[in-house]
Scaffold this motif. Structure first.
Motif, PDB file in Angstrom:
ATOM      1  N   ASP A  95      69.045   7.657  14.397  1.00  0.00           N
ATOM      2  CA  ASP A  95      69.406   7.651  12.981  1.00  0.00           C
ATOM      3  C   ASP A  95      69.848   9.043  12.562  1.00  0.00           C
ATOM      4  O   ASP A  95      69.055   9.990  12.569  1.00  0.00           O
ATOM      5  CB  ASP A  95      68.205   7.213  12.132  1.00  0.00           C
ATOM      6  CG  ASP A  95      68.461   7.379  10.643  1.00  0.00           C
ATOM      7  OD1 ASP A  95      69.533   6.953  10.187  1.00  0.00           O
ATOM      8  OD2 ASP A  95      67.601   7.939   9.946  1.00  0.00           O
ATOM      9  N   TYR A  96      71.123   9.153  12.199  1.00  0.00           N
ATOM     10  CA  TYR A  96      71.627  10.401  11.634  1.00  0.00           C
ATOM     11  C   TYR A  96      71.004  10.531  10.250  1.00  0.00           C
ATOM     12  O   TYR A  96      71.396   9.855   9.308  1.00  0.00           O
ATOM     13  CB  TYR A  96      73.155  10.353  11.578  1.00  0.00           C
ATOM     14  CG  TYR A  96      73.816  11.521  10.884  1.00  0.00           C
ATOM     15  CD1 TYR A  96      73.538  12.839  11.251  1.00  0.00           C
ATOM     16  CD2 TYR A  96      74.748  11.312   9.875  1.00  0.00           C
ATOM     17  CE1 TYR A  96      74.149  13.901  10.632  1.00  0.00           C
ATOM     18  CE2 TYR A  96      75.379  12.380   9.246  1.00  0.00           C
ATOM     19  CZ  TYR A  96      75.071  13.669   9.622  1.00  0.00           C
ATOM     20  OH  TYR A  96      75.686  14.733   9.005  1.00  0.00           O
ATOM     21  N   THR A 112      81.046   9.183   8.564  1.00  0.00           N
ATOM     22  CA  THR A 112      81.636   8.213   9.498  1.00  0.00           C
ATOM     23  C   THR A 112      81.820   8.842  10.869  1.00  0.00           C
ATOM     24  O   THR A 112      81.470   8.244  11.900  1.00  0.00           O
ATOM     25  CB  THR A 112      83.000   7.716   8.975  1.00  0.00           C
ATOM     26  OG1 THR A 112      82.819   7.129   7.687  1.00  0.00           O
ATOM     27  CG2 THR A 112      83.609   6.686   9.920  1.00  0.00           C
ATOM     28  N   PHE A 115      78.486   9.191  12.580  1.00  0.00           N
ATOM     29  CA  PHE A 115      78.013   7.905  13.103  1.00  0.00           C
ATOM     30  C   PHE A 115      78.744   7.546  14.391  1.00  0.00           C
ATOM     31  O   PHE A 115      78.145   7.028  15.341  1.00  0.00           O
ATOM     32  CB  PHE A 115      78.203   6.801  12.062  1.00  0.00           C
ATOM     33  CG  PHE A 115      77.264   6.885  10.889  1.00  0.00           C
ATOM     34  CD1 PHE A 115      75.921   7.206  11.058  1.00  0.00           C
ATOM     35  CD2 PHE A 115      77.712   6.627   9.603  1.00  0.00           C
ATOM     36  CE1 PHE A 115      75.052   7.272   9.973  1.00  0.00           C
ATOM     37  CE2 PHE A 115      76.860   6.689   8.505  1.00  0.00           C
ATOM     38  CZ  PHE A 115      75.523   7.018   8.695  1.00  0.00           C
ATOM     39  N   ILE A 133      72.874   2.895  10.308  1.00  0.00           N
ATOM     40  CA  ILE A 133      73.732   3.496   9.288  1.00  0.00           C
ATOM     41  C   ILE A 133      73.255   3.064   7.901  1.00  0.00           C
ATOM     42  O   ILE A 133      72.587   2.031   7.761  1.00  0.00           O
ATOM     43  CB  ILE A 133      75.221   3.094   9.458  1.00  0.00           C
ATOM     44  CG1 ILE A 133      75.427   1.581   9.162  1.00  0.00           C
ATOM     45  CG2 ILE A 133      75.734   3.445  10.841  1.00  0.00           C
ATOM     46  CD1 ILE A 133      76.890   1.169   9.069  1.00  0.00           C
ATOM     47  N   ILE A 187      83.146   1.955  12.567  1.00  0.00           N
ATOM     48  CA  ILE A 187      81.833   2.128  13.196  1.00  0.00           C
ATOM     49  C   ILE A 187      81.454   0.883  13.992  1.00  0.00           C
ATOM     50  O   ILE A 187      80.984   0.971  15.134  1.00  0.00           O
ATOM     51  CB  ILE A 187      80.770   2.449  12.130  1.00  0.00           C
ATOM     52  CG1 ILE A 187      81.038   3.818  11.498  1.00  0.00           C
ATOM     53  CG2 ILE A 187      79.364   2.402  12.725  1.00  0.00           C
ATOM     54  CD1 ILE A 187      80.295   4.058  10.193  1.00  0.00           C
ATOM     55  N   VAL A 198      74.486  -1.694  15.975  1.00  0.00           N
ATOM     56  CA  VAL A 198      74.590  -0.975  14.703  1.00  0.00           C
ATOM     57  C   VAL A 198      73.691  -1.666  13.682  1.00  0.00           C
ATOM     58  O   VAL A 198      73.938  -2.815  13.290  1.00  0.00           O
ATOM     59  CB  VAL A 198      76.051  -0.945  14.199  1.00  0.00           C
ATOM     60  CG1 VAL A 198      76.130  -0.262  12.833  1.00  0.00           C
ATOM     61  CG2 VAL A 198      76.951  -0.244  15.211  1.00  0.00           C
TER      62      VAL A 198
END
Length: 409
Positions: A95-96, A112, A115, A133, A187, A198
């Protein structure tokens, strides 16, 4: 013939095998601090301010709460954590952790690209099957709010209401929303090409409908040969069980596999306060028992329709995790069924994660990463959550104490 597994979430030898004595004692100190409501409230109030004023607090944060709950400041720093977890058959959801949106369209485009970088990296790591995301990192909140309000005025199923709502946007809003769609599709396409799942996080109830619709459209496009896109359902909302039933029916009719990450929820007080302030019925369940009932009903529904649903059981509730393992075996499925995955947050509920892994379940840790200044909001939520969850900090502490004593003998 399958037999019920002997899984004990009290087994601390399994739970903390990956932690050294030093790290275990640091965890004990941290959770002890979290039991002190005054310290937690002071930390939540002062830490963001200290970061903003550039006071020298990053070293303290890095060596305490950051180390407990975050995988690193950069994507590459998560590698050692992921490798350590992998030795114990625990996978990773990357997880960013930067909660964007402050920098407008430029910020959304930057998120974006981040990700996409996560997906490309995960594809090179055998232990990282998923990433997550947040659509609020890719779209303006007020635009989501407007589309949600327009959808609520329409009649029809989710996608019909969505399409009707989009027709009522201004030309500028339509162009802006198209850029959001293109970001999410980019993504999703990357996840599909790299075979990285995702997971789309849940949002506030008053912006959730366009997120549901957009995620559904991505599932319809990409969830065929493999399951790539997952929506997140917060079961502390009283309408989510019926939403799951409708989502399942739509997936069957349109011939794709529904990806469903089932959680209890994260915005309860905020939701109740807003409903009271604005004078509409609260979307939140009347009590915890109702949430627990709907959570278990949701995972049971998914298992009953396992060919049409890929389920992620994202829970720190011991009973719910055991319930899923029992239902799987009672209904003739293996614990490592490819459509069933378990997950807990990194730094919490190791007794669940590692004992599930030991029993042969597919299980992961949700592992955020990012610069300290950017993940502070995430860290403050973890601190607040652990201080407010009934018995959570006490449970963590008692298990850590038990393992420290076991090692001493």
């Amino acid at each position: 013939m399958n037999t019920l597994p002997k899984i004990s979430f009290d087994n601390t030898a399994n739970a903390f095998e990956y932690k050294s004595d030093k790290l275990l004692k640091k965890a004990r100190f941290l959770f002890s601090c979290m039991k002190n409501n005054f310290l937690v409230k002071a930390g939540i109030a002062l830490t963001p301010l200290a970061i903003k004023l550039r006071l020298p607090v990053k070293g303290l944060i890095r060596s305490t709460i950051f180390q407990q709950f975050v995988g690193g400041e950069t994507l590459e720093q998560t590698k050692s954590v992921a490798e350590t977890l992998g030795k114990y058959h625990v996978q990773v959801i990357l997880d960013y952790g930067v909660e964007g949106g402050d920098d407008g369209e430029h910020g959304f485009d930057h998120a974006t690209e981040e990700f996409l970088r996560v997906i490309n990296y995960a594809a090179t790591q055998k232990n990282i099957p998923f990433m997550s995301i947040k659509v609020t990192g890719l779209a303006r909140f007020e635009l989501l709010e407007n589309i949600n309000a327009l959808m609520n005025k329409q009649r029809g199923d989710l996608l019909q209401c969505y399409e009707k709502a989009l027709l009522q946007l201004s030309a500028e809003e339509k162009a802006e929303w198209q850029r959001v769609v293109e970001r999410v599709q980019k993504i999703s396409q990357a996840g599909y090409e790299k075979n990285v799942g995702v997971l789309v996080d849940a949002e506030d109830s008053w912006i959730q409908e366009p997120v549901d619709a957009l995620t559904t459209k991505m599932m319809e496009k990409f969830n065929h040969k493999s399951v790539i896109i997952y929506n997140t359902l917060q079961m502390y909302r009283h309408d989510r069980l019926s939403f799951l039933e409708e989502a399942l029916q739509m997936a069957v009719e349109r011939k794709y596999v529904l990806g469903a990450k089932i959680v209890r929820g994260a915005y309860m007080e905020k939701e109740r306060d807003r409903a009271e302030e604005m004078g509409y019925p609260s979307p939140i369940q009347p009590n915890k028992e109702a949430t627990d009932r709907d959570y278990n009903a949701a995972v049971d529904l998914c298992i009953d329709n396992i060919n049409n649903v890929a389920l992620i059981v994202a829970s720190h509730n011991e009973y719910s995790n055991l319930f899923v393992t029992e239902q799987l075996l009672l209904k003739g499925f293996e614990l490592d069924h490819p459509h069933v995955h378990f997950s807990q947050l990194y730094g919490m509920s190791d007794n669940i994660t590692f004992n599930l892994a030991k029993a042969g379940c597919s299980v992961s840790k949700y592992l955020p990463f990012g610069p300290i200044k950017d993940v502070v909001p995430y860290l403050m939520r973890r601190a607040e959550e652990n201080s407010s969850l009934s018995g959570q900090t006490g449970r963590e502490l008692s298990l850590i104490e038990k393992e420290i004593k076991r090692r001493a003998n």
